[in-house]
Design an enzyme around this catalytic site. Sequence first.
Site, PDB file in Angstrom:
ATOM      1  N   ASP A 117      62.901 114.647  58.561  1.00 28.57           N
ATOM      2  CA  ASP A 117      62.109 113.534  59.082  1.00 28.57           C
ATOM      3  C   ASP A 117      62.913 112.245  58.971  1.00 28.57           C
ATOM      4  O   ASP A 117      63.926 112.171  58.270  1.00 28.57           O
ATOM      5  CB  ASP A 117      60.791 113.400  58.312  1.00 28.57           C
ATOM      6  CG  ASP A 117      59.734 112.592  59.061  1.00 28.57           C
ATOM      7  OD1 ASP A 117      60.020 112.142  60.191  1.00 28.57           O
ATOM      8  OD2 ASP A 117      58.633 112.414  58.512  1.00 28.57           O
ATOM      9  N   LYS A 118      62.437 111.242  59.672  1.00 32.85           N
ATOM     10  CA  LYS A 118      63.040 109.907  59.668  1.00 32.85           C
ATOM     11  C   LYS A 118      61.934 108.888  59.549  1.00 32.85           C
ATOM     12  O   LYS A 118      60.823 109.073  60.055  1.00 32.85           O
ATOM     13  CB  LYS A 118      63.838 109.702  60.964  1.00 32.85           C
ATOM     14  CG  LYS A 118      64.230 108.256  61.263  1.00 32.85           C
ATOM     15  CD  LYS A 118      63.242 107.613  62.239  1.00 32.85           C
ATOM     16  CE  LYS A 118      63.562 106.142  62.460  1.00 32.85           C
ATOM     17  NZ  LYS A 118      62.449 105.465  63.170  1.00 32.85           N
ATOM     18  N   HIS A 119      62.230 107.797  58.860  1.00 27.04           N
ATOM     19  CA  HIS A 119      61.262 106.705  58.745  1.00 27.04           C
ATOM     20  C   HIS A 119      62.003 105.388  58.913  1.00 27.04           C
ATOM     21  O   HIS A 119      63.163 105.266  58.540  1.00 27.04           O
ATOM     22  CB  HIS A 119      60.557 106.730  57.388  1.00 27.04           C
ATOM     23  CG  HIS A 119      59.451 105.736  57.265  1.00 27.04           C
ATOM     24  ND1 HIS A 119      58.161 106.003  57.670  1.00 27.04           N
ATOM     25  CD2 HIS A 119      59.447 104.450  56.818  1.00 27.04           C
ATOM     26  CE1 HIS A 119      57.413 104.940  57.460  1.00 27.04           C
ATOM     27  NE2 HIS A 119      58.173 103.979  56.950  1.00 27.04           N
ATOM     28  N   SER A 120      61.330 104.398  59.467  1.00 24.48           N
ATOM     29  CA  SER A 120      61.912 103.067  59.624  1.00 24.48           C
ATOM     30  C   SER A 120      61.073 102.052  58.863  1.00 24.48           C
ATOM     31  O   SER A 120      59.843 102.180  58.791  1.00 24.48           O
ATOM     32  CB  SER A 120      61.959 102.675  61.103  1.00 24.48           C
ATOM     33  OG  SER A 120      62.318 101.310  61.257  1.00 24.48           O
ATOM     34  N   THR A 157      54.629 102.929  65.188  1.00 22.62           N
ATOM     35  CA  THR A 157      54.845 104.106  66.028  1.00 22.62           C
ATOM     36  C   THR A 157      53.529 104.672  66.539  1.00 22.62           C
ATOM     37  O   THR A 157      53.413 105.059  67.711  1.00 22.62           O
ATOM     38  CB  THR A 157      55.623 105.174  65.236  1.00 22.62           C
ATOM     39  OG1 THR A 157      56.917 104.656  64.911  1.00 22.62           O
ATOM     40  CG2 THR A 157      55.783 106.450  66.035  1.00 22.62           C
ATOM     41  N   ARG A 205      48.257  95.892  52.643  1.00 21.76           N
ATOM     42  CA  ARG A 205      49.513  95.141  52.570  1.00 21.76           C
ATOM     43  C   ARG A 205      49.696  94.258  53.794  1.00 21.76           C
ATOM     44  O   ARG A 205      50.232  93.153  53.705  1.00 21.76           O
ATOM     45  CB  ARG A 205      50.706  96.098  52.454  1.00 21.76           C
ATOM     46  CG  ARG A 205      50.877  96.709  51.081  1.00 21.76           C
ATOM     47  CD  ARG A 205      51.872  97.861  51.121  1.00 21.76           C
ATOM     48  NE  ARG A 205      53.153  97.448  51.668  1.00 21.76           N
ATOM     49  CZ  ARG A 205      53.957  98.250  52.382  1.00 21.76           C
ATOM     50  NH1 ARG A 205      53.591  99.491  52.643  1.00 21.76           N
ATOM     51  NH2 ARG A 205      55.103  97.808  52.817  1.00 21.76           N
ATOM     52  N   SER A 220      55.237 103.792  49.555  1.00 21.00           N
ATOM     53  CA  SER A 220      54.553 104.078  50.810  1.00 21.00           C
ATOM     54  C   SER A 220      55.355 105.054  51.663  1.00 21.00           C
ATOM     55  O   SER A 220      54.832 106.048  52.175  1.00 21.00           O
ATOM     56  CB  SER A 220      54.312 102.775  51.577  1.00 21.00           C
ATOM     57  OG  SER A 220      53.711 103.039  52.827  1.00 21.00           O
ATOM     58  N   LYS A 224      54.481 109.627  51.833  1.00 24.55           N
ATOM     59  CA  LYS A 224      54.189 110.355  53.073  1.00 24.55           C
ATOM     60  C   LYS A 224      55.187 111.480  53.309  1.00 24.55           C
ATOM     61  O   LYS A 224      54.886 112.458  53.979  1.00 24.55           O
ATOM     62  CB  LYS A 224      54.190 109.386  54.261  1.00 24.55           C
ATOM     63  CG  LYS A 224      53.057 108.384  54.245  1.00 24.55           C
ATOM     64  CD  LYS A 224      52.948 107.632  55.556  1.00 24.55           C
ATOM     65  CE  LYS A 224      53.986 106.557  55.723  1.00 24.55           C
ATOM     66  NZ  LYS A 224      53.670 105.328  54.951  1.00 24.55           N
ATOM     67  N   LYS A 225      56.390 111.324  52.759  1.00 22.49           N
ATOM     68  CA  LYS A 225      57.434 112.316  52.999  1.00 22.49           C
ATOM     69  C   LYS A 225      57.418 113.440  51.963  1.00 22.49           C
ATOM     70  O   LYS A 225      57.777 114.572  52.268  1.00 22.49           O
ATOM     71  CB  LYS A 225      58.801 111.631  53.019  1.00 22.49           C
ATOM     72  CG  LYS A 225      58.887 110.491  54.032  1.00 22.49           C
ATOM     73  CD  LYS A 225      58.415 110.897  55.422  1.00 22.49           C
ATOM     74  CE  LYS A 225      58.366 109.751  56.394  1.00 22.49           C
ATOM     75  NZ  LYS A 225      57.804 110.128  57.699  1.00 22.49           N
TER      76      LYS A 225
END
Length: 488
Positions: A117-120, A157, A205, A220, A224-225
């Site tokens: 997975d990827k997160h920004s 997203t 937040r 955070s 989730k990951k």
Amino acid sequence: MAATATPGAQAPPAPVGPGDLSGEGSRGLPDARSEPKQLPELIRIKRDGGRLSEADIRGFVDAVVNGRAQGAQIGAMLMAVRLQGMDLEETSALTRALAESGQQLEWPKAWRQQLVDKHSTGGVGDKVSLVLAPALAACGCKVPMISGRGLAHTGGTLDKLESVPGFNVIQSPEQMQALLEQVGCCIVGQSKKLVPGDGILYAARDVTATVDSLPLITASILSKKVVEGLSALVVDVKFGEAAVFPNQEQARELARALVGVGAGLGLRVAAALTAMDKPLGHNVGHALEVEEALLCMDGAGPSDLRDLVTKLGGALLWLSGQAQTQAEGTARVAAALDDGSARGRFEQMLAGQGVDPGLARALCSGSPAQRRQLLPRAQEQEELLSPADGTVELIHAMPLALVLHELGAGRSRAGDALRLGVGAELLVDVGQRLRRGTPWLRVHRDGPPLSGPQRRALQEALVLSDRAPFAAPSPYAELVLPPTGAQQ
């Protein structure tokens, strides 16, 4: 710009041990068997700079999830953490508590190496996830992406995907598994079952000026990951005037926290530092960014977007052992964009998450003009002209994001409705020569014409110089790897 580590053909780094997150060893948290404290006492401890035990942190998260914590108490704790910080052990405890606040996802054991997975951390015009998830699926990965909504001036997203009529971001774990089996990717939001604690804190937040808290960001993202059971995760940590952190050194601090806390939780994490002074790509705004994501999946679109998608994807394929080198992984992701296989997976994902199959097909196979007819559109368009001759030195992302927020593309309060067609198109590239009077920005709006202050703010975002035209640099700056990774 030099990379912290440049992966070669060597084996991907293994996570460090739980007691070695920062190279300082583990002091251990206070005894978790002490009597539970009341919320006002927990807030006071953190307000005054004290450390919270794992039991304290779990008690706070439990109160948040079960509705015992009042909104004012949640906001007070978030602000206390923002002002006083948390050490890596507290951050790890918060991450675990949030991850365990809901159902844990379980996948077939045969998928273990494929799960990535990827997160920004959020940017302006950042539609990478929309492209990367299906591209990775086309490369044989399983991508159970749990994503978020907009925070402050940054786009979310989930909000972008909801500009596609019918797209449903709420999927049960069973539905997620079916999507991973059939498509290879899904992009979903938190629900009452999945990381509900983070869902509540995430929304709070956004409206309590605590978006930029390093431990809150870390917990955070990773909570989730952790529930996804991943083989590898890449976090795109933005730096620059329109990012949470204004400079590369502060972003590197977050990157190291993510890598260290992730390793302690058994998750192989790398963090890419990428610049966010100018918008990513040409389009900003929910529906407009979906259009540009599709253009990238046509093998076209802006070079900076394609570069980031392929480099982040290449790092993930390498980290998870599915490519021998990062360069090989990058080439495989690029091929998935060029041969249409990423776009095919995106179409399947849309249909699998509630979009009418005919609409999904038309959206993915249509021309850019046809796609625009299928997505939400703003009522009016307004162009801004270059005030002088010159070379585009920079287009500041922050003024653009703030004006679009005022026009309805962002939220001021949790739950605010968004104007999904509102946005802007950059009609020029950084490094391009412009003549006075040439249109450089097209604003898509639903309300009255831009006000004087809004027009001035946007015009001031365009920075011209006298130098010769030049190629704009890649936003990709460096990759921070787990501590045991090979360093060069």
